[in-house]
Design a protein around this motif. Structure first.
Motif, PDB file in Angstrom:
ATOM      1  N   VAL A 103     -20.596 -32.292  38.754  1.00  0.00           N
ATOM      2  CA  VAL A 103     -20.107 -32.159  40.125  1.00  0.00           C
ATOM      3  C   VAL A 103     -20.156 -33.509  40.838  1.00  0.00           C
ATOM      4  O   VAL A 103     -19.180 -33.955  41.447  1.00  0.00           O
ATOM      5  N   LEU A 104     -21.304 -34.177  40.757  1.00  0.00           N
ATOM      6  CA  LEU A 104     -21.425 -35.489  41.380  1.00  0.00           C
ATOM      7  C   LEU A 104     -20.600 -36.538  40.633  1.00  0.00           C
ATOM      8  O   LEU A 104     -20.051 -37.461  41.247  1.00  0.00           O
ATOM      9  N   THR A 105     -20.491 -36.397  39.327  1.00  0.00           N
ATOM     10  CA  THR A 105     -19.710 -37.358  38.532  1.00  0.00           C
ATOM     11  C   THR A 105     -18.247 -37.379  38.969  1.00  0.00           C
ATOM     12  O   THR A 105     -17.660 -38.449  39.181  1.00  0.00           O
ATOM     13  N   ARG A 106     -17.661 -36.211  39.117  1.00  0.00           N
ATOM     14  CA  ARG A 106     -16.262 -36.140  39.552  1.00  0.00           C
ATOM     15  C   ARG A 106     -16.092 -36.683  40.966  1.00  0.00           C
ATOM     16  O   ARG A 106     -15.107 -37.371  41.269  1.00  0.00           O
ATOM     17  N   ARG A 107     -17.061 -36.396  41.823  1.00  0.00           N
ATOM     18  CA  ARG A 107     -16.971 -36.879  43.206  1.00  0.00           C
ATOM     19  C   ARG A 107     -17.089 -38.395  43.251  1.00  0.00           C
ATOM     20  O   ARG A 107     -16.407 -39.055  44.052  1.00  0.00           O
ATOM     21  N   LEU A 108     -17.921 -38.984  42.405  1.00  0.00           N
ATOM     22  CA  LEU A 108     -18.056 -40.437  42.361  1.00  0.00           C
ATOM     23  C   LEU A 108     -16.775 -41.098  41.851  1.00  0.00           C
ATOM     24  O   LEU A 108     -16.343 -42.133  42.373  1.00  0.00           O
ATOM     25  N   LEU A 109     -16.174 -40.498  40.835  1.00  0.00           N
ATOM     26  CA  LEU A 109     -14.938 -41.060  40.290  1.00  0.00           C
ATOM     27  C   LEU A 109     -13.797 -40.977  41.302  1.00  0.00           C
ATOM     28  O   LEU A 109     -12.973 -41.883  41.400  1.00  0.00           O
ATOM     29  N   ASP A 110     -13.764 -39.892  42.068  1.00  0.00           N
ATOM     30  CA  ASP A 110     -12.707 -39.735  43.072  1.00  0.00           C
ATOM     31  C   ASP A 110     -12.932 -40.614  44.294  1.00  0.00           C
ATOM     32  O   ASP A 110     -11.976 -40.898  45.030  1.00  0.00           O
ATOM     33  N   SER A 111     -14.185 -41.020  44.521  1.00  0.00           N
ATOM     34  CA  SER A 111     -14.486 -41.824  45.710  1.00  0.00           C
ATOM     35  C   SER A 111     -14.168 -43.306  45.530  1.00  0.00           C
ATOM     36  O   SER A 111     -14.283 -44.064  46.484  1.00  0.00           O
ATOM     37  N   GLY A 112     -13.811 -43.724  44.318  1.00  0.00           N
ATOM     38  CA  GLY A 112     -13.417 -45.105  44.105  1.00  0.00           C
ATOM     39  C   GLY A 112     -14.406 -45.962  43.351  1.00  0.00           C
ATOM     40  O   GLY A 112     -14.277 -47.194  43.354  1.00  0.00           O
ATOM     41  N   VAL A 113     -15.397 -45.337  42.692  1.00  0.00           N
ATOM     42  CA  VAL A 113     -16.334 -46.106  41.881  1.00  0.00           C
ATOM     43  C   VAL A 113     -15.595 -46.701  40.693  1.00  0.00           C
ATOM     44  O   VAL A 113     -14.885 -45.991  39.965  1.00  0.00           O
ATOM     45  N   LYS A 114     -15.747 -48.001  40.476  1.00  0.00           N
ATOM     46  CA  LYS A 114     -14.978 -48.678  39.430  1.00  0.00           C
ATOM     47  C   LYS A 114     -15.572 -48.475  38.039  1.00  0.00           C
ATOM     48  O   LYS A 114     -14.837 -48.340  37.060  1.00  0.00           O
ATOM     49  N   GLN A 115     -16.903 -48.478  37.931  1.00  0.00           N
ATOM     50  CA  GLN A 115     -17.561 -48.284  36.645  1.00  0.00           C
ATOM     51  C   GLN A 115     -18.721 -47.308  36.836  1.00  0.00           C
ATOM     52  O   GLN A 115     -19.568 -47.521  37.695  1.00  0.00           O
ATOM     53  N   LEU A 116     -18.732 -46.260  36.023  1.00  0.00           N
ATOM     54  CA  LEU A 116     -19.759 -45.227  36.113  1.00  0.00           C
ATOM     55  C   LEU A 116     -20.305 -44.946  34.724  1.00  0.00           C
ATOM     56  O   LEU A 116     -19.536 -44.735  33.779  1.00  0.00           O
ATOM     57  N   ARG A 117     -21.622 -44.949  34.619  1.00  0.00           N
ATOM     58  CA  ARG A 117     -22.292 -44.607  33.365  1.00  0.00           C
ATOM     59  C   ARG A 117     -23.138 -43.361  33.599  1.00  0.00           C
ATOM     60  O   ARG A 117     -24.059 -43.373  34.420  1.00  0.00           O
ATOM     61  N   ALA A 118     -22.802 -42.296  32.876  1.00  0.00           N
ATOM     62  CA  ALA A 118     -23.483 -41.016  33.012  1.00  0.00           C
ATOM     63  C   ALA A 118     -24.499 -40.869  31.889  1.00  0.00           C
ATOM     64  O   ALA A 118     -24.132 -40.877  30.708  1.00  0.00           O
ATOM     65  N   PHE A 119     -25.770 -40.734  32.254  1.00  0.00           N
ATOM     66  CA  PHE A 119     -26.863 -40.590  31.289  1.00  0.00           C
ATOM     67  C   PHE A 119     -27.193 -39.103  31.164  1.00  0.00           C
ATOM     68  O   PHE A 119     -27.886 -38.538  32.013  1.00  0.00           O
ATOM     69  N   GLU A 120     -26.672 -38.478  30.121  1.00  0.00           N
ATOM     70  CA  GLU A 120     -26.884 -37.053  29.890  1.00  0.00           C
ATOM     71  C   GLU A 120     -27.336 -36.838  28.451  1.00  0.00           C
ATOM     72  O   GLU A 120     -26.606 -37.145  27.513  1.00  0.00           O
ATOM     73  N   SER A 121     -28.546 -36.313  28.294  1.00  0.00           N
ATOM     74  CA  SER A 121     -29.106 -36.080  26.966  1.00  0.00           C
ATOM     75  C   SER A 121     -29.033 -34.624  26.529  1.00  0.00           C
ATOM     76  O   SER A 121     -29.404 -34.304  25.401  1.00  0.00           O
ATOM     77  N   ASN A 122     -28.569 -33.744  27.413  1.00  0.00           N
ATOM     78  CA  ASN A 122     -28.491 -32.319  27.092  1.00  0.00           C
ATOM     79  C   ASN A 122     -27.126 -32.014  26.493  1.00  0.00           C
ATOM     80  O   ASN A 122     -26.087 -32.285  27.104  1.00  0.00           O
ATOM     81  N   ASP A 123     -27.125 -31.404  25.305  1.00  0.00           N
ATOM     82  CA  ASP A 123     -25.869 -31.106  24.618  1.00  0.00           C
ATOM     83  C   ASP A 123     -25.039 -30.050  25.345  1.00  0.00           C
ATOM     84  O   ASP A 123     -23.826 -29.974  25.138  1.00  0.00           O
ATOM     85  N   GLU A 124     -25.677 -29.223  26.170  1.00  0.00           N
ATOM     86  CA  GLU A 124     -24.931 -28.174  26.872  1.00  0.00           C
ATOM     87  C   GLU A 124     -23.917 -28.742  27.858  1.00  0.00           C
ATOM     88  O   GLU A 124     -22.881 -28.124  28.118  1.00  0.00           O
ATOM     89  N   PHE A 125     -24.217 -29.908  28.434  1.00  0.00           N
ATOM     90  CA  PHE A 125     -23.377 -30.464  29.480  1.00  0.00           C
ATOM     91  C   PHE A 125     -22.467 -31.587  28.983  1.00  0.00           C
ATOM     92  O   PHE A 125     -21.688 -32.126  29.766  1.00  0.00           O
ATOM     93  N   LEU A 126     -22.560 -31.934  27.725  1.00  0.00           N
ATOM     94  CA  LEU A 126     -21.699 -32.998  27.202  1.00  0.00           C
ATOM     95  C   LEU A 126     -20.214 -32.644  27.219  1.00  0.00           C
ATOM     96  O   LEU A 126     -19.377 -33.529  27.443  1.00  0.00           O
ATOM     97  N   PRO A 127     -19.795 -31.376  27.003  1.00  0.00           N
ATOM     98  CA  PRO A 127     -18.355 -31.071  27.114  1.00  0.00           C
ATOM     99  C   PRO A 127     -17.778 -31.373  28.495  1.00  0.00           C
ATOM    100  O   PRO A 127     -16.618 -31.809  28.596  1.00  0.00           O
ATOM    101  N   TYR A 128     -18.562 -31.177  29.561  1.00  0.00           N
ATOM    102  CA  TYR A 128     -18.071 -31.517  30.899  1.00  0.00           C
ATOM    103  C   TYR A 128     -17.843 -33.029  31.012  1.00  0.00           C
ATOM    104  O   TYR A 128     -16.854 -33.480  31.599  1.00  0.00           O
ATOM    105  N   MET A 129     -18.772 -33.799  30.455  1.00  0.00           N
ATOM    106  CA  MET A 129     -18.644 -35.252  30.519  1.00  0.00           C
ATOM    107  C   MET A 129     -17.465 -35.742  29.682  1.00  0.00           C
ATOM    108  O   MET A 129     -16.737 -36.653  30.093  1.00  0.00           O
ATOM    109  N   MET A 130     -17.260 -35.125  28.524  1.00  0.00           N
ATOM    110  CA  MET A 130     -16.147 -35.541  27.672  1.00  0.00           C
ATOM    111  C   MET A 130     -14.805 -35.229  28.322  1.00  0.00           C
ATOM    112  O   MET A 130     -13.845 -35.979  28.184  1.00  0.00           O
ATOM    113  N   LYS A 131     -14.739 -34.121  29.048  1.00  0.00           N
ATOM    114  CA  LYS A 131     -13.500 -33.775  29.744  1.00  0.00           C
ATOM    115  C   LYS A 131     -13.201 -34.802  30.840  1.00  0.00           C
ATOM    116  O   LYS A 131     -12.067 -35.239  31.018  1.00  0.00           O
ATOM    117  N   LEU A 132     -14.244 -35.202  31.588  1.00  0.00           N
ATOM    118  CA  LEU A 132     -14.057 -36.211  32.624  1.00  0.00           C
ATOM    119  C   LEU A 132     -13.721 -37.575  32.026  1.00  0.00           C
ATOM    120  O   LEU A 132     -12.983 -38.355  32.624  1.00  0.00           O
TER     121      LEU A 132
END
Length: 325
Positions: A103-132
């Protein structure tokens, strides 16, 4: 005797056949489920961020009520908007702690952040990150590590002689200390992961780690207990004014932005009341109550005097400062 042995052998053979049949049936059932799952088309419903959909898919991670959680996730749009309101439009790389469903990742990307690194170690949420990442391939980088465990990763690197901790920050350009921050860390810190902030506090005292890149900035949701230690001043009881409080006030410009209800984050807290702590101070017992119903939104900016401190005669003393976690 021979008859009894033949009976025993036949029973053992029958038991082995039954066990083999059970294993075979379970294997075929699992393979059938795997085939159905792989042949099913992934739709937009798999990435719904409504509370009902998240509770159906991630009940154990986002809705398990416990006070001893390792990670707290942002799943509300209003909280994501609060975070983005304090992020200026500059060239700083943003590091997000435990993005979860994104949720915050998409909002950061839409707000104009030029480079974003998402640190996610849980396999359950990796599909959301891959889609983004497919939607923003040039902006978003997924790192399958827990950034709050940076102290453990750095300690493991000393034993294995590897550079896993430093490799997470490769590609970030260093900046002069009096210019804009090279990176900005956003996210939620739990009470069990307070050592992450203490680890950064130790790194800034030696200008190593992320602080070798420049004057970094932290925008974190912290438990009230850690903010209670962070803002302690001389003259207060020793249970609050400790070595960590001295380091915080020496190396950081601390700004309290607001308080956000803990109920806005997931997983939620149990409904049982928070326990109070009583300590003996000056011959009397004082009640040390912490606000467990809110998280403090704090901005930590490393002070501009740090290069001056390391150019003085006290630089050798500052390098030897240690404090108890």
């Amino acid at each position: 005797m021979g008859f009894s042995l033949s009976v025993v052998f036949s029973v053992m053979r029958l038991r082995c056949c039954c066990q083999h049949r059970k294993v075979t049936n379970s294997y075929l059932k699992s393979m059938r489920c795997l085939h159905l799952e792989s042949s099913r088309l992934i739709t937009e419903q798999d990435f719904e961020l409504t509370e009902t959909a998240l509770k159906r898919k991630h009940k154990g991670k986002l809705f398990c009520k416990s006070r001893r959680v390792e990670s707290i996730y942002i799943v509300r749009e209003e909280v994501a908007n609060i975070v983005c309101d304090n992020i200026p439009a500059d060239d700083a790389t943003v590091l997000e702690i435990n993005p979860g469903p994104g949720v915050l990742t998409r909002r950061l990307l839409d707000s104009g952040v030029k480079q974003l690194r998402a640190f996610e170690s849980n396999d359950e949420f990796l599909p959301y990150m891959m889609k983004l990442q497919k939607e923003h391939p040039e902006k978003l980088t997924i790192i399958p590590h827990n950034l709050t465990a940076l102290s453990s990763i750095a300690a493991r690197d000393k034993v294995t002689r590897e550079n896993n901790a430093l490799s997470m920050f490769e590609g970030i350009r260093s900046q002069p200390w009096d210019s804009d921050p090279p990176l900005r860390i956003v996210g939620v810190i739990t009470q069990r992961r307070y050592t992450f902030v203490r680890h950064l506090l130790f790194r800034i005292s030696s200008m190593s780690g992320i602080y070798s890149l420049g004057r970094c900035e932290l925008l974190l949701f912290l438990p009230h207990k850690e903010y209670w230690y962070m803002t302690a001043q001389p003259g207060q009881e020793l249970s609050r004014y400790r070595a960590a409080a001295v380091h915080y006030n020496l190396f950081y410009d601390i700004e309290m932005l607001s308080k956000v209800p803990r109920a806005y984050f997931h997983p939620p807290l149990p409904k049982r009341p928070e326990k109070s702590i009583a300590k003996k101070v000056g011959g009397q017992y004082k009640l040390l109550s912490h606000d467990g119903c809110n998280l403090c939104r704090v901005k930590l900016r490393s002070t501009s005097l740090i290069p001056f401190l390391f150019r003085t005669k006290n630089s050798s003393f500052l390098m030897q400062i240690r404090f108890k976690y």
